[in-house]
Design an enzyme around this catalytic site. Structure first.
Site, PDB file in Angstrom:
ATOM      1  N   HIS A 185       5.885   2.275   6.011  1.00 14.46           N
ATOM      2  CA  HIS A 185       4.930   1.930   7.072  1.00 14.46           C
ATOM      3  C   HIS A 185       5.618   1.977   8.437  1.00 14.46           C
ATOM      4  CE1 HIS A 185       1.538  -0.628   8.718  1.00 14.46           C
ATOM      5  NE2 HIS A 185       2.483  -0.833   9.619  1.00 14.46           N
ATOM      6  N   GLU A 186       6.789   1.356   8.532  1.00 12.72           N
ATOM      7  CA  GLU A 186       7.497   1.311   9.810  1.00 12.72           C
ATOM      8  C   GLU A 186       8.056   2.675  10.202  1.00 12.72           C
ATOM      9  OE1 GLU A 186       7.215  -1.149  11.706  1.00 12.72           O
ATOM     10  OE2 GLU A 186       6.266  -2.419  10.189  1.00 12.72           O
ATOM     11  N   HIS A 189       5.544   4.646  12.137  1.00  8.53           N
ATOM     12  CA  HIS A 189       5.558   4.341  13.565  1.00  8.53           C
ATOM     13  C   HIS A 189       6.744   5.006  14.260  1.00  8.53           C
ATOM     14  CE1 HIS A 189       2.313   1.505  13.280  1.00  8.53           C
ATOM     15  NE2 HIS A 189       2.969   0.685  12.487  1.00  8.53           N
TER      16      HIS A 189
END
Length: 502
Positions: A185-186, A189
């Protein structure tokens, strides 16, 4: 969840800067200065520098002493000697400059390019550097991993009672796999930020998930929206992948239970992060939408931050009520005693994190709005060049004569060697100053201590953070000495800018 760093990206159209804070026209050094045993004194009533905190709290009043040289003094030709190469500067220049330097390395230093940033302090255990970005596991992760292992192990005991003590190994594997999903998920980004040329300081896996520390903001609301959305999108993709994998195994097996748990946990991560309130990804998406509609990023931040605070209150009150009502899949009879206390504690922690993050987002937005007010040219102190063997008392006399408030140690050719530290001057008793050479009180110049007079805002803060020091030499593009920038002056100007309403 991604998080923009403290430095921020200054934006056009911000109306936080004032006329007087950024005006470089004011010429320092206009009145006769009394000689004082202090570093370099100013007479009460002299015009004070622009861009620092004033005693009356008004931007139009006198600024706090120490932020910038006094303004307006005309130079007196003929005062300069072979030991004091003082020239009359052009209008608007605060510095008493040495002769222009013609060396190639002088010009390079004059541009104020920051050196390579030193390695950032860690945030736990360094696990690797995917895409060049360090990934840290915070110490709090081990606490949450133990908690997940204990809770999930209890559930496995009911679903797969034949595992025995091995269920805790399976639970530990689930905790690691879940945080691997959070890392994906990170990384989404991070990859998006790097694609938009935004530096990422680090990724940190913490107690309640992870955070990508992006040091600048996206330049457009569209990029901001994409940057926020890719994280929940990847979590949804992972949930779909685990769902498809679940179809190929028996549900009442270890692989089936693990895949089901990872599917549900990634789905929860995606939905939770899509909630429209800062500091969650959904809050950043809401901010981008409001920014697009209003044309002002600050308006988007304010709207998303207050929605985030309302969301925090909703979590604090609503989560325990939902649990007690049985809406989350448990009966009301099961939610008593310790379970009720645990639910309330979890809700309080989540609400505190969201509320604090929303407040931090507001403060960071105000910081970014006022960053353009910090200009090296405006905050620079007038400086006098002195040679290494000049007595401190003589150097202070020369500084007082021309209204300067800083000393630069130069060689016989006018090349700057070091900066005399203000704190060191204060520590020398007045009767000792004729016997103390300025070179003994100076800090040697490094490349990172040369700052371009044209720097301002985020670029200026980046240079100062890269090379921490108390004073910096400010130079023109040609390499001429413009003056000395004190870190204390920058801090006072920063505090004043943050105190001013947006």
């Amino acid at each position: 969840m991604d998080e923009s760093g403290g430095s921020g990206q200054p934006r056009s159209g911000n109306d936080g800067a004032t006329d007087r804070e950024t005006a470089p026209e004011a010429r320092p050094g206009s009145r006769e200065e009394p000689v004082d045993p202090g570093p370099v004194p100013e007479r009460e009533g002299d015009e004070k520098p622009q861009g620092t905190e004033d005693s009356g709290g008004s931007p139009e009043g006198s600024a706090e002493e120490g932020a910038q040289p006094p303004a307006g003094r005309e130079e007196q030709p003929g005062r300069a000697t072979a030991h004091d190469p003082v020239d009359t500067p052009p209008a608007g220049r605060p510095a008493v400059t040495a002769p222009p330097r013609g060396h190639a390395d002088s010009v390079t230093a004059g541009k104020g390019r920051p050196p390579r940033r030193p390695r950032e302090p860690g945030g736990g255990i360094l696990m690797g550097r995917p895409f060049g970005v360090p990934v840290y596991v915070a110490p709090s992760w081990f606490l949450v991993a133990a908690l997940i292992t204990w809770v999930f192990g209890g559930q496995l005991d009911r679903v797969l009672p034949g595992l025995g003590p091995a269920r805790y190994l399976v639970s530990l594997f689930f905790a690691v796999a879940f945080y691997a999903s959070v890392l994906v998920h990170e990384l989404a980004h991070t990859v998006a930020a790097l694609r938009f040329k935004l530096p990422v300081r680090r990724i940190q896996l913490q107690f309640f998930g992870g955070v990508s520390e992006i040091e600048k903001e996206a330049e457009t609301p569209g990029r901001e929206f994409v940057l926020a959305f890719v994280g929940p999108l990847l979590s949804l993709v992972l949930a779909g992948i685990f769902y498809l994998a679940l179809q190929a195994v028996e549900p009442d097996t270890v692989p089936g239970v693990l895949l089901a748990g990872l599917m549900i946990s990634n789905l929860i991560v995606a939905v939770f992060n899509l909630l429209p309130g800062l500091p969650l990804d959904g809050g950043r998406m809401l901010r981008a939408v409001v920014w697009k509609i209003t044309g002002r990023p600050m308006s988007g931040t304010i709207a998303a931050a207050w929605v985030g605070r309302a969301l925090a209150l909703t979590v604090l009150i609503g989560l325990p009520l939902l649990t007690r009502s049985g809406a989350l899949g448990t009966t009301a009879e099961d939610n008593v005693g310790m379970d009720t206390l645990t639910d309330a504690l979890l809700a309080a922690i989540l609400a505190a994190i969201i509320w604090t993050g929303a407040g931090n987002s507001l403060r960071t937005a105000r910081l970014r709005e006022h960053l353009p007010e910090l200009r090296a040219r405006t905050l620079t102190r007038r400086a006098v060049p002195v040679e290494t063997d000049t007595p401190l008392s003589e150097a202070l006399r020369r500084a007082n004569d021309v209204g300067a408030r800083a000393l630069v140690v130069v060689d016989a050719h006018g090349e700057p060697l070091s900066l005399v530290r203000e704190a060191a001057i204060v520590g020398v008793p007045e009767h000792r100053r004729p016997w103390v050479a300025v070179s003994g009180l100076a800090q040697e110049l490094t490349d990172g201590m040369r700052v371009s007079a044209e720097l301002g805002g985020e670029d200026l803060l980046d240079v100062l953070r890269a090379t921490p020091a108390t004073e910096y030499l400010v130079v023109e593009e040609t390499g001429e000495i413009y003056g000395v920038l004190s870190a204390a002056d920058v801090e006072r100007a920063f505090v004043k800018a943050m105190a001013r309403p947006s």
